[in-house]
Design a protein around this motif. Structure first.
Motif, mmCIF file in Angstrom:
data_model
loop_
_atom_site.group_PDB
_atom_site.id
_atom_site.type_symbol
_atom_site.label_atom_id
_atom_site.label_comp_id
_atom_site.label_asym_id
_atom_site.label_seq_id
_atom_site.Cartn_x
_atom_site.Cartn_y
_atom_site.Cartn_z
ATOM 1 N N VAL A 152 -81.570 -22.612 11.825
ATOM 2 C CA VAL A 152 -80.986 -21.443 11.172
ATOM 3 C C VAL A 152 -79.579 -21.180 11.718
ATOM 4 C CG1 VAL A 152 -81.219 -18.970 10.790
ATOM 5 C CG2 VAL A 152 -83.243 -20.428 10.735
ATOM 6 N N ALA A 153 -79.428 -21.277 13.055
ATOM 7 C CA ALA A 153 -78.116 -21.045 13.659
ATOM 8 C C ALA A 153 -77.106 -22.076 13.187
ATOM 9 C CB ALA A 153 -78.233 -21.070 15.185
ATOM 10 N N VAL A 154 -77.525 -23.335 13.100
ATOM 11 C CA VAL A 154 -76.629 -24.387 12.624
ATOM 12 C C VAL A 154 -76.229 -24.125 11.180
ATOM 13 C CG1 VAL A 154 -76.452 -26.852 12.126
ATOM 14 C CG2 VAL A 154 -77.551 -26.089 14.235
ATOM 15 N N SER A 155 -77.195 -23.691 10.347
ATOM 16 C CA SER A 155 -76.897 -23.404 8.947
ATOM 17 C C SER A 155 -75.921 -22.242 8.818
ATOM 18 C CB SER A 155 -78.196 -23.089 8.193
ATOM 19 O OG SER A 155 -79.098 -24.168 8.261
ATOM 20 N N ILE A 156 -76.097 -21.202 9.667
ATOM 21 C CA ILE A 156 -75.186 -20.055 9.630
ATOM 22 C C ILE A 156 -73.775 -20.476 10.023
ATOM 23 C CG2 ILE A 156 -74.657 -17.858 10.746
ATOM 24 C CD1 ILE A 156 -77.651 -17.327 10.883
ATOM 25 N N LYS A 157 -73.657 -21.310 11.062
ATOM 26 C CA LYS A 157 -72.337 -21.782 11.468
ATOM 27 C C LYS A 157 -71.675 -22.596 10.367
ATOM 28 C CE LYS A 157 -72.498 -21.798 16.498
ATOM 29 N NZ LYS A 157 -72.323 -22.619 17.708
ATOM 30 N N ALA A 158 -72.471 -23.457 9.720
ATOM 31 C CA ALA A 158 -71.919 -24.264 8.634
ATOM 32 C C ALA A 158 -71.453 -23.374 7.487
ATOM 33 C CB ALA A 158 -72.972 -25.258 8.139
ATOM 34 N N ALA A 159 -72.235 -22.326 7.169
ATOM 35 C CA ALA A 159 -71.840 -21.394 6.108
ATOM 36 C C ALA A 159 -70.572 -20.638 6.479
ATOM 37 C CB ALA A 159 -72.990 -20.422 5.826
ATOM 38 N N GLN A 160 -70.445 -20.257 7.752
ATOM 39 C CA GLN A 160 -69.244 -19.550 8.198
ATOM 40 C C GLN A 160 -67.998 -20.422 8.064
ATOM 41 O OE1 GLN A 160 -70.378 -18.404 12.163
ATOM 42 N NE2 GLN A 160 -71.216 -16.437 11.515
ATOM 43 N N ALA A 162 -67.648 -22.925 6.021
ATOM 44 C CA ALA A 162 -67.412 -23.134 4.592
ATOM 45 C C ALA A 162 -66.699 -21.925 3.986
ATOM 46 C CB ALA A 162 -68.731 -23.401 3.870
ATOM 47 N N LEU A 163 -67.138 -20.711 4.359
ATOM 48 C CA LEU A 163 -66.485 -19.501 3.852
ATOM 49 C C LEU A 163 -65.045 -19.398 4.344
ATOM 50 C CD1 LEU A 163 -69.358 -16.863 4.198
ATOM 51 C CD2 LEU A 163 -68.382 -17.769 2.081
ATOM 52 N N LEU A 164 -64.810 -19.796 5.597
ATOM 53 C CA LEU A 164 -63.456 -19.772 6.135
ATOM 54 C C LEU A 164 -62.549 -20.720 5.359
ATOM 55 C CD1 LEU A 164 -61.453 -18.817 8.284
ATOM 56 C CD2 LEU A 164 -62.266 -20.679 9.760
ATOM 57 N N ALA A 165 -63.044 -21.928 5.073
ATOM 58 C CA ALA A 165 -62.253 -22.897 4.318
ATOM 59 C C ALA A 165 -61.964 -22.392 2.909
ATOM 60 C CB ALA A 165 -62.992 -24.237 4.272
ATOM 61 N N ILE A 166 -62.984 -21.795 2.259
ATOM 62 C CA ILE A 166 -62.789 -21.254 0.909
ATOM 63 C C ILE A 166 -61.780 -20.112 0.932
ATOM 64 C CG2 ILE A 166 -63.944 -20.023 -0.969
ATOM 65 C CD1 ILE A 166 -66.466 -21.628 -0.302
ATOM 66 N N SER A 167 -61.849 -19.261 1.967
ATOM 67 C CA SER A 167 -60.915 -18.136 2.077
ATOM 68 C C SER A 167 -59.482 -18.623 2.242
ATOM 69 C CB SER A 167 -61.304 -17.244 3.259
ATOM 70 O OG SER A 167 -62.612 -16.727 3.096
ATOM 71 N N ILE A 168 -59.297 -19.656 3.055
ATOM 72 C CA ILE A 168 -57.949 -20.193 3.257
ATOM 73 C C ILE A 168 -57.397 -20.776 1.958
ATOM 74 C CG2 ILE A 168 -56.630 -21.996 4.439
ATOM 75 C CD1 ILE A 168 -58.450 -21.572 6.865
ATOM 76 N N ILE A 169 -58.234 -21.544 1.256
ATOM 77 C CA ILE A 169 -57.797 -22.146 -0.014
ATOM 78 C C ILE A 169 -57.472 -21.061 -1.038
ATOM 79 C CG2 ILE A 169 -58.534 -23.586 -1.948
ATOM 80 C CD1 ILE A 169 -60.210 -25.193 0.065
ATOM 81 N N ALA A 170 -58.363 -20.052 -1.151
ATOM 82 C CA ALA A 170 -58.137 -18.977 -2.112
ATOM 83 C C ALA A 170 -56.879 -18.189 -1.774
ATOM 84 C CB ALA A 170 -59.356 -18.051 -2.148
ATOM 85 N N GLY A 171 -56.650 -17.930 -0.476
ATOM 86 C CA GLY A 171 -55.448 -17.214 -0.063
ATOM 87 C C GLY A 171 -54.183 -17.987 -0.379
ATOM 88 N N THR A 172 -54.225 -19.313 -0.178
ATOM 89 C CA THR A 172 -53.058 -20.150 -0.487
ATOM 90 C C THR A 172 -52.744 -20.131 -1.979
ATOM 91 O OG1 THR A 172 -53.646 -21.585 1.379
ATOM 92 C CG2 THR A 172 -52.102 -22.462 -0.238
ATOM 93 N N VAL A 173 -53.787 -20.266 -2.817
ATOM 94 C CA VAL A 173 -53.591 -20.244 -4.276
ATOM 95 C C VAL A 173 -53.056 -18.881 -4.720
ATOM 96 C CG1 VAL A 173 -54.783 -20.389 -6.500
ATOM 97 C CG2 VAL A 173 -55.348 -22.000 -4.681
ATOM 98 N N LEU A 174 -53.609 -17.798 -4.168
ATOM 99 C CA LEU A 174 -53.162 -16.456 -4.534
ATOM 100 C C LEU A 174 -51.702 -16.230 -4.146
ATOM 101 C CD1 LEU A 174 -53.970 -13.697 -5.683
ATOM 102 C CD2 LEU A 174 -54.694 -13.047 -3.375
ATOM 103 N N LEU A 175 -51.331 -16.690 -2.956
ATOM 104 C CA LEU A 175 -49.941 -16.553 -2.517
ATOM 105 C C LEU A 175 -49.006 -17.355 -3.411
ATOM 106 C CD1 LEU A 175 -48.059 -15.395 -0.352
ATOM 107 C CD2 LEU A 175 -48.466 -17.458 0.992
ATOM 108 N N TYR A 176 -49.443 -18.540 -3.809
ATOM 109 C CA TYR A 176 -48.630 -19.385 -4.697
ATOM 110 C C TYR A 176 -48.411 -18.699 -6.042
ATOM 111 C CZ TYR A 176 -47.339 -23.346 -7.639
ATOM 112 O OH TYR A 176 -46.698 -24.179 -8.529
ATOM 113 N N LEU A 177 -49.443 -18.001 -6.564
ATOM 114 C CA LEU A 177 -49.314 -17.308 -7.847
ATOM 115 C C LEU A 177 -48.494 -16.034 -7.738
ATOM 116 C CD1 LEU A 177 -52.972 -17.728 -9.175
ATOM 117 C CD2 LEU A 177 -50.943 -19.011 -9.890
ATOM 118 N N LEU A 178 -48.487 -15.406 -6.580
ATOM 119 C CA LEU A 178 -47.768 -14.141 -6.407
ATOM 120 C C LEU A 178 -46.287 -14.321 -6.110
ATOM 121 C CD1 LEU A 178 -50.304 -11.990 -4.358
ATOM 122 C CD2 LEU A 178 -49.634 -11.683 -6.742
#
Length: 208
Positions: A152-160, A162-178
Motif C-alpha cells: 500500500v505504501a509503495v502504491s501511494i508513493k507511486a501515485a504521488q 504520478a500526480l506530481l508529474a501530471i501537475s508539472i506537465i499541466a502547469g507547463t501547458v497552462l503557462l504556454y497557453l497563458l
C-alpha cells in the motif's frame, strides 16, 4: 548455512549415509522405507507486527525440511523406495519463508496490512509456536533489521509521483497557453496611453 552443517553432522552421528550433494540440492537420497529423522528442529524468530520490542518463535521438526519428493513402486505395486530432498537452503541477505516454515500452522495472510499471522494447528506436522517474548531494546536496531515497505505504501508513493508529474506537465501547458494573453494584457495599456497622448497633442496644436 550453520543449520545445514548441523544437520549433516547430526545425520553422520546417527549413521545415516547421505551423499554430500544432497545437502546442496544436487540429488535426492533414497531408502527402502520411510525415515524417522533424528535431526535438529529449526527455530525461527519472527518480529511482532507493530512492536519491535517483542517476537515469537516457530519451531519446525526435521520432517518438514526433509521432504519426500517421490516414492517408487516395485513391480508388485508396493513402495520399494522413498526419496527425500532437503527443503531449505542457505540464502543471501533476505529470508524467504516457504512451506517448510508454514506447514503445521494456521496461516493468515493480510495483504493490505502487509503482515502474516501464525497460530497453532491440530493438522499437519508437529510444530510448535512460542511467545510472544519481550525485550527492553529495539530489535529493529539491535538486529539491524530493515522495515519493508508495504504494498500500500509503495502504491501511494507511486501515485504521488504520478500526480506530481501530471501537475508539472499541466502547469507547463497552462503557462504556454497563458503567455500570449499576458502579452496582450501588457501591451494594451501602453497602446491606449499612446493614443490619448496623440489626441491631446492634436487638440493643443489646433488651439495654437
Amino acid at each position: 548455512m550453520m543449520l545445514l552443517i548441523l544437520s549433516e553432522k547430526e545425520a553422520r552421528n546417527n549413521n545415516v549415509l547421505i551423499l554430500d550433494e544432497f545437502w546442496y540440492h544436487g540429488e535426492a537420497a533414497c531408502w527402502p522405507e520411510p525415515q524417522d529423522w533424528m535431526l535438529p528442529w529449526i527455530s525461527i524468530d519472527l518480529l511482532n507486527m507493530g512492536d519491535d520490542h517483542s517476537y515469537f518463535v516457530l519451531q519446525v521438526p526435521p520432517q518438514n525440511y526433509m521432504r519426500v519428493v517421490s516414492a517408487h513402486n516395485s513391480s508388485g505395486g508396493t513402495v520399494s523406495q522413498y526419496c527425500y530432498k532437503l527443503g531449505l537452503e542457505a540464502g543471501g541477505k533476505d529470508t524467504v519463508l516457504g512451506y517448510t516454515a508454514m506447514e503445521g500452522f494456521q496461516i493468515l495472510f493480510n495483504r493490505s496490512g502487509g503482515w502474516i499471522g501464525f497460530s497453532s494447528s491440530d493438522c499437519g506436522a508437529n510444530t510448535h509456536l512460542y511467545g510472544p517474548y519481550y525485550v527492553e531494546n529495539s530489535l529493529m536496531n539491535d538486529c539491524q533489521l530493515s522495515k519493508p515497505e508495504t504494498e500500500v505504501a509503495v502504491s501511494i508513493k507511486a501515485a504521488q509521483w504520478a500526480l506530481l508529474a501530471i501537475s508539472i506537465i499541466a502547469g507547463t501547458v497552462l503557462l504556454y497557453l497563458l503567455v500570449p494573453c499576458l502579452k496582450n494584457l501588457y501591451l494594451r495599456p501602453r497602446s491606449t496611453s499612446r493614443r490619448s497622448i496623440s489626441k491631446n497633442a492634436l487638440f493643443d496644436h489646433e488651439l495654437s
